[in-house]
Design a protein around this motif. Structure first.
Motif, PDB file in Angstrom:
ATOM      1  N   TYR A  25       0.878  -1.116   0.040  1.00  0.00           N
ATOM      2  CA  TYR A  25      -0.284  -0.093   0.168  1.00  0.00           C
ATOM      3  C   TYR A  25       0.792   1.184  -0.098  1.00  0.00           C
ATOM      4  O   TYR A  25       0.502   2.130  -0.648  1.00  0.00           O
ATOM      5  N   TYR A 153     -18.473  -8.646   5.180  1.00  0.00           N
ATOM      6  CA  TYR A 153     -16.857  -8.096   5.505  1.00  0.00           C
ATOM      7  C   TYR A 153     -15.889  -9.000   5.585  1.00  0.00           C
ATOM      8  O   TYR A 153     -14.910  -8.986   6.348  1.00  0.00           O
ATOM      9  N   MET A 155     -12.869 -11.233   4.010  1.00  0.00           N
ATOM     10  CA  MET A 155     -11.693 -10.856   2.780  1.00  0.00           C
ATOM     11  C   MET A 155     -11.374 -11.982   2.595  1.00  0.00           C
ATOM     12  O   MET A 155     -10.960 -12.842   3.285  1.00  0.00           O
ATOM     13  N   PRO A 164      -6.446  -7.526   1.887  1.00  0.00           N
ATOM     14  CA  PRO A 164      -7.084  -6.175   1.054  1.00  0.00           C
ATOM     15  C   PRO A 164      -8.027  -5.570   1.905  1.00  0.00           C
ATOM     16  O   PRO A 164      -9.234  -5.545   1.694  1.00  0.00           O
ATOM     17  N   TYR A 165      -7.568  -5.024   3.106  1.00  0.00           N
ATOM     18  CA  TYR A 165      -8.484  -4.247   4.374  1.00  0.00           C
ATOM     19  C   TYR A 165      -8.963  -3.099   3.369  1.00  0.00           C
ATOM     20  O   TYR A 165      -9.828  -2.291   3.948  1.00  0.00           O
ATOM     21  N   GLU A 167     -10.174  -2.534   0.640  1.00  0.00           N
ATOM     22  CA  GLU A 167     -11.819  -2.651   0.191  1.00  0.00           C
ATOM     23  C   GLU A 167     -12.694  -2.613   1.252  1.00  0.00           C
ATOM     24  O   GLU A 167     -13.786  -2.046   1.523  1.00  0.00           O
ATOM     25  N   GLN A 170     -13.452   1.032   2.623  1.00  0.00           N
ATOM     26  CA  GLN A 170     -14.314   1.649   1.645  1.00  0.00           C
ATOM     27  C   GLN A 170     -15.841   1.395   1.787  1.00  0.00           C
ATOM     28  O   GLN A 170     -16.545   2.260   1.841  1.00  0.00           O
ATOM     29  N   ARG A 171     -16.010   0.085   2.260  1.00  0.00           N
ATOM     30  CA  ARG A 171     -17.463  -0.598   2.326  1.00  0.00           C
ATOM     31  C   ARG A 171     -17.910   0.112   3.642  1.00  0.00           C
ATOM     32  O   ARG A 171     -19.046   0.604   3.922  1.00  0.00           O
TER      33      ARG A 171
END
Length: 177
Positions: A25, A153, A155, A164-165, A167, A170-171
């Protein structure tokens, strides 16, 4: 004051995955997340192998990770669970207090829980964690059953090591609005 003994670090594979994810990231300019070291005082040291064999925690740690994602402050803790029931004793009162204060400052606090038997990751929003915590505090169940978790929730570990936290954050943000 807790004691640490070097029989192996629980959850170290999960932390390795998260640390690698955080590096990716950072490389992509998406987030700056730091692992927060737990301060310890060594008591016994194996000088031959240069290892700490016994130490005391100097203070209660808050969370495992803290940083920013696109200008949004985030903090989270990594937890590993070897069954379909996550014991709430794995979360400490001072962590709940820290995460609650963090959210009051308009940050995002969450847990990443790795269900090792299922090889599944779960992003637990602070609000969800707080509901389970309050249930326990009021004399209810002292653990969280896998079936109680929000299906949206979960992943999937990507490329065998990538968590991939972003995403899930974002949710989480979309559901807060």
């Amino acid at each position: 004051m807790g004691t640490w003994n070097s029989r192996g670090l629980r959850g170290s594979a999960l932390e390795d995955f998260i640390n690698h994810t955080n590096e990716r990231y950072l490389e992509k300019g998406l987030a700056l997340i730091q692992k927060i070291p737990t301060p310890i005082t060594p008591v016994r040291i194996d000088k031959e192998h240069r290892h700490i064999t016994l130490a005391y925690f100097e203070q209660k740690s808050t969370v495992d990770y803290i940083g920013a994602v696109q200008g949004i402050p985030i903090c989270f803790d990594a937890k590993e669970c070897s069954s379909d029931t996550f014991p709430l004793q794995n979360i400490h009162e001072h962590q709940v207090a820290f995460m609650e204060a963090f959210e009051k400052q308009e940050g995002i606090a969450f847990l990443v829980i790795y269900f090792s038997m299922r090889n599944e990751l779960y992003y637990m929003r602070f609000a969800e964690m707080k509901q389970f915590w309050e249930r326990k505090e009021s004399g209810g169940r002292k653990s969280i059953r896998y079936e109680e978790l929000h299906p949206g929730y979960f992943m999937t570990l990507q490329n065998g090591y990538f968590v991939p936290y972003l995403e899930a954050i974002q949710r989480d943000l979309e559901e807060r609005d």
